[in-house]
Design a protein around this motif. Structure first.
Motif: not given
Length: 265
Positions: A70-80, A82-91, A118-126
């Motif tokens: 992304x413009x502000x650097x790397x965005x790392x998304x990790x999703x479970x 089965x539970x849809x727990x999620x972590x999004x890590x950015x700079x 709104x953003x929770x789960x969005x990019x994982x869905x796409x």
């Protein structure tokens, strides 16, 4: 999303006879993800899943991780998965959902300016298309085909039962190549924060695939400009890197709220 599988016996009978196009939903109790087979889906949906490696293979996976630049650097998304727990890590921030609590942890004094709910789960869905459209609580209907650059793609309208997810009024249309069965386009509406359905469909093209653990998933996706409900020209492309897709569950501590994080109501 709900995790009990919902289908209708009536819809199964109608689908097998190929006399109707709409698949309704009702409850079948005590069905685990590992028990799901492609037979519960309409034929055209199953055709797409099979072209991408099979819904049963997808349902055996537990962890999905990918990186976007992304413009502000790397965005790392990790999703479970089965539970849809999620972590999004950015700079500049980290965002997480542990299954109950949504949180944002700002970094370096820079305020988070996005809409976390709104953003929770969005990019994982796409990214997880078309398999994300195998979730429970979904209604499938055939719809008008899409013609782009002289090629016609059959369409499957996706809608949700009341109360499913953050935006149950959202609708998707999956357009697929009738010859190969592969997904070609996704049209979608945005109804988050609104009280009614939208007819304004936006378009993403899916034509750049890679194979991960036997599943055919996007290497990149491209948003298109549109006029009169038809895509016209490419607007931008988003590339997915460092894909990790495994049948091992992630450590739940990854999604836990840090002490310094803010809870999002």
């Amino acid at each position: 999303m709900k995790y009990l599988l919902k289908i209708s016996l009536l819809a199964l009978v109608l689908t097998s006879c190929q006399t109707k196009t709409k698949t309704e939903s009702t409850v079948i109790e005590d069905v685990k993800a590992s028990d799901i087979t492609t037979s519960i889906y309409p034929d055209n949906v199953t055709k797409v899943f099979n072209a991408h490696g099979g819904i049963d293979n997808w349902n055996s996976m537990r962890t999905l991780s990918f990186t976007m630049t992304k413009p502000n650097g790397k965005e790392v998304t990790t999703t479970n998965l089965k539970t849809r727990a999620e972590r999004i890590e950015t700079p500049t921030y980290a965002m997480g959902f542990d299954g109950e609590t949504l949180w944002v942890n700002e970094k370096g004094g820079e305020a988070y300016k996005g809409n976390a709910r709104f953003y929770k789960g969005l990019m994982m869905y796409f990214y997880a298309m078309p398999f994300i459209l195998g979730d429970s609580g979904i209604i499938y209907e055939e719809t008008t085909s899409l013609t782009f650059e002289g090629k016609t793609y059959p369409g499957i309208l996706i809608s949700y039962e009341s109360g499913v997810g953050e935006s149950p009024d959202d609708q998707y249309i999956l357009y697929y190549d009738d010859t190969t069965g592969k997904m070609a386009w996704l049209a979608y509406t945005v109804t988050f924060g609104k009280d009614e359905k939208s007819t304004d469909f936006r378009y993403i093209r899916y034509d750049d695939w890679q194979t991960i653990n036997g599943l055919i998933l996007p290497k990149s996706i491209s948003w298109y400009k549109y006029e009169d409900k038809v895509p016209t020209e490419k607007r931008n492309t988003l590339v997915f890197e460092d894909i990790q897709l495994t049948n091992e569950a992630p450590d739940q501590s990854l999604f836990a709220k840090p002490e310094s994080a803010k809870i999002i109501d």
